[in-house]
Design a protein around this motif. Structure first.
Motif, PDB file in Angstrom:
ATOM      1  N   SER A  66       3.703   3.518   8.632  1.00  0.00           N
ATOM      2  CA  SER A  66       3.613   2.262   9.390  1.00  0.00           C
ATOM      3  C   SER A  66       4.751   1.330   9.009  1.00  0.00           C
ATOM      4  O   SER A  66       5.364   0.694   9.872  1.00  0.00           O
ATOM      5  N   TRP A  86      -3.990   6.887   2.717  1.00  0.00           N
ATOM      6  CA  TRP A  86      -3.541   5.534   3.048  1.00  0.00           C
ATOM      7  C   TRP A  86      -2.113   5.274   2.644  1.00  0.00           C
ATOM      8  O   TRP A  86      -1.381   4.572   3.332  1.00  0.00           O
ATOM      9  N   ALA A  99       1.456   8.058  24.610  1.00  0.00           N
ATOM     10  CA  ALA A  99       0.340   8.908  24.194  1.00  0.00           C
ATOM     11  C   ALA A  99      -0.057   9.862  25.309  1.00  0.00           C
ATOM     12  O   ALA A  99      -0.476  10.990  25.053  1.00  0.00           O
ATOM     13  N   ILE A 158       2.411   7.776  14.421  1.00  0.00           N
ATOM     14  CA  ILE A 158       1.585   6.987  13.505  1.00  0.00           C
ATOM     15  C   ILE A 158       0.114   7.152  13.860  1.00  0.00           C
ATOM     16  O   ILE A 158      -0.739   7.328  12.993  1.00  0.00           O
ATOM     17  N   ALA A 159      -0.182   7.123  15.156  1.00  0.00           N
ATOM     18  CA  ALA A 159      -1.582   7.153  15.583  1.00  0.00           C
ATOM     19  C   ALA A 159      -2.238   8.502  15.312  1.00  0.00           C
ATOM     20  O   ALA A 159      -3.462   8.583  15.242  1.00  0.00           O
ATOM     21  N   VAL A 163       0.046  -0.225  17.251  1.00  0.00           N
ATOM     22  CA  VAL A 163      -0.528   0.943  16.598  1.00  0.00           C
ATOM     23  C   VAL A 163      -0.530   0.769  15.088  1.00  0.00           C
ATOM     24  O   VAL A 163      -1.541   0.979  14.424  1.00  0.00           O
ATOM     25  N   TRP A 191      -3.841   0.358  12.608  1.00  0.00           N
ATOM     26  CA  TRP A 191      -4.144   1.203  11.447  1.00  0.00           C
ATOM     27  C   TRP A 191      -4.174   0.393  10.172  1.00  0.00           C
ATOM     28  O   TRP A 191      -5.109   0.508   9.383  1.00  0.00           O
ATOM     29  N   MET A 192      -3.154  -0.436   9.966  1.00  0.00           N
ATOM     30  CA  MET A 192      -3.087  -1.115   8.669  1.00  0.00           C
ATOM     31  C   MET A 192      -4.042  -2.299   8.601  1.00  0.00           C
ATOM     32  O   MET A 192      -4.557  -2.610   7.542  1.00  0.00           O
ATOM     33  N   PRO A 247       5.181   5.400  17.518  1.00  0.00           N
ATOM     34  CA  PRO A 247       3.788   4.946  17.558  1.00  0.00           C
ATOM     35  C   PRO A 247       2.783   6.088  17.741  1.00  0.00           C
ATOM     36  O   PRO A 247       1.718   6.082  17.116  1.00  0.00           O
ATOM     37  N   ALA A 291       0.562   4.091   5.170  1.00  0.00           N
ATOM     38  CA  ALA A 291       1.226   2.799   5.002  1.00  0.00           C
ATOM     39  C   ALA A 291       2.733   2.962   5.028  1.00  0.00           C
ATOM     40  O   ALA A 291       3.444   2.148   5.626  1.00  0.00           O
ATOM     41  N   VAL A 306      -5.561   2.298  -4.300  1.00  0.00           N
ATOM     42  CA  VAL A 306      -6.075   1.962  -2.975  1.00  0.00           C
ATOM     43  C   VAL A 306      -7.563   1.705  -3.060  1.00  0.00           C
ATOM     44  O   VAL A 306      -8.081   0.724  -2.528  1.00  0.00           O
ATOM     45  N   GLN A 326      -2.065  10.427  12.618  1.00  0.00           N
ATOM     46  CA  GLN A 326      -2.015  10.819  11.205  1.00  0.00           C
ATOM     47  C   GLN A 326      -3.392  10.880  10.571  1.00  0.00           C
ATOM     48  O   GLN A 326      -3.658  10.174   9.618  1.00  0.00           O
ATOM     49  N   THR A 327      -4.294  11.659  11.074  1.00  0.00           N
ATOM     50  CA  THR A 327      -5.572  11.784  10.382  1.00  0.00           C
ATOM     51  C   THR A 327      -5.671  13.184   9.806  1.00  0.00           C
ATOM     52  O   THR A 327      -5.605  14.167  10.532  1.00  0.00           O
ATOM     53  N   ASN A 374      -7.000   2.923  19.194  1.00  0.00           N
ATOM     54  CA  ASN A 374      -6.749   3.359  17.826  1.00  0.00           C
ATOM     55  C   ASN A 374      -7.807   2.933  16.830  1.00  0.00           C
ATOM     56  O   ASN A 374      -8.056   3.638  15.868  1.00  0.00           O
ATOM     57  N   THR A 430       0.827  -1.210   0.000  1.00  0.00           N
ATOM     58  CA  THR A 430       0.000   0.000   0.000  1.00  0.00           C
ATOM     59  C   THR A 430       0.859   1.257   0.000  1.00  0.00           C
ATOM     60  O   THR A 430       0.465   2.282  -0.541  1.00  0.00           O
ATOM     61  N   ILE A 471      -8.075   9.775   5.403  1.00  0.00           N
ATOM     62  CA  ILE A 471      -6.723   9.289   5.657  1.00  0.00           C
ATOM     63  C   ILE A 471      -6.012   9.064   4.333  1.00  0.00           C
ATOM     64  O   ILE A 471      -6.565   8.453   3.421  1.00  0.00           O
TER      65      ILE A 471
END
Lengths: 307, 372
Positions: free
Chosen positions: A279, A272, A247, A261-262, B192, B196-197, A258, A276, A57, A264-265, B309, A49, A270
C-alpha cells in the motif's frame, strides 16, 4: 482596537480583547492540529506497519524505535528491502510490472485526455458549430454530462465489447476507458482557461499570417500551459487510483497496482507488513505529487467553480 | 459537422478549393465508409455462421472504424478548407466520446433485455422483460438504492465539515500552505489502499489503533462492521475522509475570491461574527457551495471501491451501493444481462434525480441573489 488609551476602563477592555484573541488562536490551532492528525495518521500507520513484524502488529505498537524495532520484513516480501533489492525476486517483478502498468496507463490516458479535451474546449470557445440540431452549448453539455454517467453503466457493455474486440486485459483498452473517464473534467477545466484568453491575441496572430492551428499551437498553448498541467495532474491522480474498471477488465497482463493491492489475501490471513509495504508503495508516488504539485491540483479543482 | 456564422474568432477565407480536391475528399470518405461496412458485414455473417470465412475477433472492424474517423477528419479539410480545419478541433473528441459512450450505451440496452452468461457457451438469450420483473422483486437492489440515498444525504455533514475547514484555512493562520497540503493528502490516496490500511487494518478488532482508541473511550466491544447502522456509518466516514478535502478546496477558493469590502462593511455596521457568517458569507458562498456539493454528489453516486474492498456489501447488504451490488452480482453469477439492466435503471434514476436537484439549486441561487 482602542484608539486612545486612557484610564482603567479601556485597560480592562484591552485585556478582555486580548484574552478573546488568544482563545480564538488556541481554538483555531487546536482544530487545525486535530484535523491534520486525522489526515496524517492513516499514512503514518501504513508507513510504520510496513516496518513491523508479526508480534508488533498484534500488539498494536505505534512508535518505531520507542516500542518496537523497525524491520525490513514487509519490504523484503516485496523484494524491495536493501538486502533483496539486487537479487532476483518474483514478487518484485510482479510488483514492478503492475507499477509500470499503472504508470503507463495513467500517463497515457491523462495525456490523451488533455490533448483531446484542450482541442475540443478551444474549438467550442472560439467557433460556433452546428452538428445536426446541436449547437455549441449542446455540444458542451454533451461532453460535461458524461460526468454524471456512473462507470457501472458502461462496465458490463465494455466487458462484452472488449471481449469481442480482443481488448480485454490490454493496456490500450484501459487507456481508452480512462481517457473517457477524465475527458469531461479536462474539458471543464480547459473551457475556463480558454475563456480567460482574449481573442485579440489570435486575431493579431492571424493578421501576422499564422493559420488557425498555427495561432493555437504557438500563441495559445504556451499561454494555457499551466492550466493544461493542472488538468493533467488531476487526471493522473484519478487514473492512478481507479479500481472499478481495472478490477473488471484486467486479469493478468494489464493489471494495475490497485487491483494487485486488493488481491493480496493469503491462505492464513493477511500479512499486514507486506500489505502495508505494498500500500505504501502504491500511495507514495501520489503523496509526492500531492506535496510537490499541490498548487496545480488546487488550480485544477477550482477551475470553473469560482467565477 | 460544419461551422456556422458567428464565430468568436473571425477568419477571412481566401482559399479556393478546386473541384478535384472536393471530389477526392468525398471519394476518400465514402471509400472508408464502404470499407467499414464491408468488414462489419463480413464479420457479422461469419459470426452468425452464414459464411465460413472471417476474422477471429471483431478487431478489424475497430481498425476500419478508426480509419473511417481519420478519413472523416481529413475529408473535412479537403472539402471545406479553413472551415474544415476549425471542425478539426472538436471532431476528434466528439468521435471518441460517441464511440465510447453512445455505442456502448445502445449496446448495453440490447444486453439488458437478455440472459447472457459470459462463462457459458450458449451465449445470449433474449428474455424480454424477465430481467425487469426480477429487478422489481429483488430486495437487495432496492436496499442498495436506499443505501445510496443515505450515502448522498451524508454529504450535508461532509459539507458542513468542509466549510468549517475552509473557514479555518481562510483564517489568519501561520503556515497556511503546510496545512492546506496536509488537509489535501487524503484525496491523493488510492481508495483501495485506504480501504485496506484504514478499513481492515486500523479498524481491526484486536490490534487496530482505532479499536483500541474506542476501547479506551469506553466502548466495551468495538466492532465497526457488526451492526448494519454502524457499518454504514463507518463506510460513510471513510468515504468522507477521502473526499472532504475536495469540497474544502473548492469552498476555500470561493472564500478567497469573496470581496473583502462586504465583510468589512458588515463589521463596521456592528454585525456579530455569527451574523456576519449567516447573513453575508454563507449567501455569498451559495453558488460555489452548490457547485461543490453537486460535483460531490456525482462522485458519491459512483461510490464502490471502498465497499467492494472493505465489506463487499456486508453485513447482509447493509453497506451495498448500487455499483458494488452490480459488481458482486456479476462476480457471483457472471450474468451480464441482469447487471446491465440494473445499471440502466440506475442511470435513468440518476438523470431524473440530478435534473430535479439542478432545478432546486437554480431556485435556491435565484432566491438568495434576489432577496439581497
Amino acid at each position: 482596537m482602542a484608539m486612545t488609551a486612557t484610564a482603567h476602563g479601556s485597560d480592562d477592555y484591552d485585556r478582555r480583547q486580548r484574552l478573546r484573541w488568544w482563545t480564538m488562536r488556541i481554538v483555531v490551532y487546536a482544530l487545525l492540529i486535530a484535523w491534520a492528525v486525522i489526515c496524517i495518521f492513516p499514512i503514518y500507520w501504513t508507513l510504520t506497519t510496513s516496518f513491523k513484524i508479526a508480534p508488533d502488529v498484534m500488539k498494536g505498537n505505534l512508535v518505531p524505535w520507542y516500542d518496537y524495532v523497525p524491520k525490513w520484513l514487509g519490504w523484503r516480501s516485496l523484494g524491495l528491502s536493501p538486502d533483496t533489492i539486487f537479487s532476483t525476486s518474483t514478487v518484485r517483478e510482479e510488483f514492478t510490472k503492475r507499477f509500470f502498468n499503472s504508470v503507463i496507463i495513467s500517463t497515457a490516458a491523462s495525456a490523451l485526455a488533455v490533448i483531446l479535451g484542450s482541442l475540443a474546449a478551444y474549438g467550442l470557445s472560439r467557433f460556433s458549430f452546428r452538428f445536426g440540431f446541436m449547437r455549441n452549448s449542446d455540444i458542451s453539455f454533451f461532453f460535461l454530462s458524461q460526468l454524471i454517467l456512473p462507470p457501472v453503466v458502461l462496465a458490463l457493455p465494455f466487458l462484452v465489447l472488449y471481449k469481442e474486440l480482443a481488448l480485454l486485459d490490454t493496456r490500450i483498452g484501459m487507456i481508452a476507458i480512462y481517457t473517457l473517464m477524465v475527458l469531461p473534467i479536462v474539458i471543464w477545466i480547459m473551457k475556463d482557461q480558454f475563456a480567460a484568453v482574449p481573442v485579440e491575441l489570435e486575431e493579431a496572430a492571424l493578421v501576422d499570417g499564422l493559420s488557425i492551428w498555427g495561432a493555437f499551437l504557438r500563441i495559445i498553448v504556451p499561454l494555457v500551459l499551466p492550466g493544461m498541467v493542472a488538468a493533467f495532474i488531476l487526471s493522473l491522480v484519478l487514473c492512478w487510483n481507479e479500481y472499478f474498471f481495472a478490477a473488471l477488465l484486467t486479469s493478468t497482463d494489464a493489471k494495475t497496482l490497485p487491483v494487485m493491492i486488493a488481491s493480496q489475501t493469503g491462505s492464513q490471513g493477511i500479512n499486514w507488513w507486506s500489505m502495508a509495504a505494498l500500500s505504501a508503495a502504491g500511495i507514495l508516488p501520489l503523496i509526492f505529487i500531492g506535496v510537490l504539485l499541490e498548487k496545480h491540483i488546487v488550480k485544477g479543482m477550482t477551475a470553473g467553480a469560482v467565477k | 459537422m460544419s461551422t456556422a456564422d458567428g464565430d468568436l474568432l473571425h477568419t477571412v477565407n481566401v482559399d479556393t478549393i478546386s473541384a478535384s480536391r472536393i471530389r477526392l475528399g468525398r471519394t476518400l470518405l465514402w471509400a472508408s465508409v464502404a470499407l467499414m461496412f464491408l468488414t462489419f458485414g463480413v464479420q457479422a455473417l461469419f459470426e452468425t455462421g452464414v459464411t465460413p470465412f472471417g476474422f477471429d475477433t471483431w478487431r478489424p472492424v475497430l481498425f476500419t472504424y478508426c480509419l473511417w474517423a481519420f478519413a472523416l477528419c481529413m475529408s473535412r479539410v479537403m472539402i471545406y478548407g479553413e472551415q474544415g480545419k476549425k471542425a478539426l478541433f472538436v471532431l476528434p473528441a466528439v468521435l471518441f466520446v460517441l464511440s465510447m459512450v453512445v455505442f456502448p450505451l445502445v449496446f448495453g440496452l440490447w444486453i439488458s433485455f437478455s440472459d447472457w452468461n459470459l462463462s457459458s457457451l450458449t451465449g445470449r438469450k433474449f428474455n424480454g422483460l424477465d430481467n425487469f420483473r426480477q429487478m422489481l422483486s429483488d430486495p437487495f437492489y432496492w436496499n442498495a438504492l436506499y443505501n445510496m440515498l443515505i450515502y448522498v444525504a451524508a454529504i450535508i455533514v461532509e459539507y458542513a465539515i468542509a466549510f468549517g475547514l475552509a473557514l479555518l484555512l481562510n483564517a489568519d493562520i501561520r503556515a497556511r500552505k503546510f496545512w492546506r497540503v496536509t488537509f489535501l493528502l487524503p484525496l491523493m490516496l488510492s481508495p483501495v489502499a485506504v480501504s485496506w490500511m484504514v478499513g481492515k487494518s486500523m479498524l481491526e478488532i484486536r490490534f487496530g489503533p482505532l479499536s483500541r482508541f474506542a476501547k479506551w473511550l469506553g466502548w466495551e466491544q468495538p466492532s465497526f462492521f457488526g451492526s448494519p447502522e454502524i457499518a454504514k456509518l463507518t463506510i460513510m466516514i471513510m468515504d468522507a475522509w477521502t473526499f472532504i478535502p475536495f469540497m474544502m478546496i473548492m469552498l476555500l477558493a470561493g472564500l478567497q475570491a469573496m470581496p473583502k469590502e462586504v465583510l468589512e462593511a458588515a463589521e463596521v455596521d456592528g454585525a456579530s461574527r455569527w451574523q456576519r457568517f449567516w447573513e453575508v458569507t454563507f449567501p455569498l458562498m451559495l453558488p460555489v457551495s452548490i457547485t461543490a456539493v453537486m460535483i460531490r454528489i456525482i462522485f458519491k453516486l459512483k461510490l464502490a471501491d471502498i465497499i467492494i474492498n472493505v465489506t463487499s456489501g456486508g453485513p447482509g447488504g447493509a453497506t451495498d451501493s448500487v455499483t458494488s451490488f452490480i459488481f458482486r452480482e456479476y462476480r457471483d453469477r457472471s450474468n451480464v444481462g441482469y447487471g446491465t439492466l440494473l445499471a440502466m435503471v440506475y442511470l435513468v434514476l440518476i438523470v431524473i434525480f440530478m435534473t430535479v436537484l439542478l432545478k432546486i439549486a437554480d431556485w435556491l441561487v435565484r432566491r438568495a441573489t434576489g432577496a439581497r
